[in-house]
Design a protein around this motif. Structure first.
Motif, PDB file in Angstrom:
ATOM      1  N   GLY A  17       0.940  -1.187   0.111  1.00  0.00           N
ATOM      2  CA  GLY A  17       0.010  -0.177  -0.108  1.00  0.00           C
ATOM      3  C   GLY A  17       0.638   1.220  -0.185  1.00  0.00           C
ATOM      4  N   LEU A  49      -4.106   4.082   3.294  1.00  0.00           N
ATOM      5  CA  LEU A  49      -3.620   3.458   2.250  1.00  0.00           C
ATOM      6  C   LEU A  49      -3.129   1.888   2.417  1.00  0.00           C
ATOM      7  CD1 LEU A  49      -2.999   5.785  -0.542  1.00  0.00           C
ATOM      8  CD2 LEU A  49      -5.218   4.609  -0.324  1.00  0.00           C
ATOM      9  N   PRO A  76      -5.498  -0.414  -2.826  1.00  0.00           N
ATOM     10  CA  PRO A  76      -5.265   0.995  -2.578  1.00  0.00           C
ATOM     11  C   PRO A  76      -5.237   1.728  -4.105  1.00  0.00           C
ATOM     12  CG  PRO A  76      -3.560   0.091  -1.083  1.00  0.00           C
ATOM     13  CD  PRO A  76      -4.104  -1.189  -2.119  1.00  0.00           C
ATOM     14  N   THR A  80      -7.992   4.418  -5.188  1.00  0.00           N
ATOM     15  CA  THR A  80      -7.597   5.641  -5.635  1.00  0.00           C
ATOM     16  C   THR A  80      -8.166   5.895  -6.873  1.00  0.00           C
ATOM     17  OG1 THR A  80      -5.408   5.425  -4.566  1.00  0.00           O
ATOM     18  CG2 THR A  80      -5.472   6.883  -6.318  1.00  0.00           C
ATOM     19  N   TRP A 106      -5.384  11.844  -3.447  1.00  0.00           N
ATOM     20  CA  TRP A 106      -5.339  10.276  -4.313  1.00  0.00           C
ATOM     21  C   TRP A 106      -5.575  10.514  -5.788  1.00  0.00           C
ATOM     22  CZ3 TRP A 106      -9.678   7.031  -1.097  1.00  0.00           C
ATOM     23  CH2 TRP A 106      -9.038   6.787   0.140  1.00  0.00           C
TER      24      TRP A 106
END
Length: 107
Positions: A17, A49, A76, A80, A106
């Motif tokens: 992550g 994350l 993640p 995102t 993000w």
């Protein structure tokens, strides 16, 4: 095949992550550290994350470290792409809502 122990899966998933942000930091190393990297917001989102990567890696019960790492990176990244904003404005702008700041970070 038997899956790896869940603590190891969580650790490797959390590392996965964090990899995209580590790569971004490496890419920007000659331009200087971005101002947002010194904020509590940045570190909180990075931990979030990493937690997503760890949770998905544990949930999917990987059979080896590479699979756990792949789950840790992919979860993640998917999240995102799903909620990121198209705006890449100043991430330290506190005049926008927390939700918008998260979406910008993000992106």
């Amino acid at each position: 095949m038997e899956s790896i122990a869940w603590p190891l899966a969580a650790l490797v998933g959390a590392l996965g992550g964090a990899i995209p942000d580590l790569l971004k930091a490496i890419r920007l190393r000659f331009k200087g550290r971005p101002a947002y990297m010194g904020t509590l917001w940045y570190w909180g989102m990075l931990l979030a994350l990493m937690a997503v990567g760890a949770l998905v890696a544990v949930w999917r019960s990987p059979v080896d470290i590479w699979e756990a790492l792949a789950f840790g990176i992919a979860a993640p990244a998917f999240l995102t792409r799903l909620i990121a904003s198209d705006k890449e404005d100043d991430l330290s702008d506190k005049s926008v809502s927390a939700w918008e700041r998260m979406r910008r970070w993000w992106s």
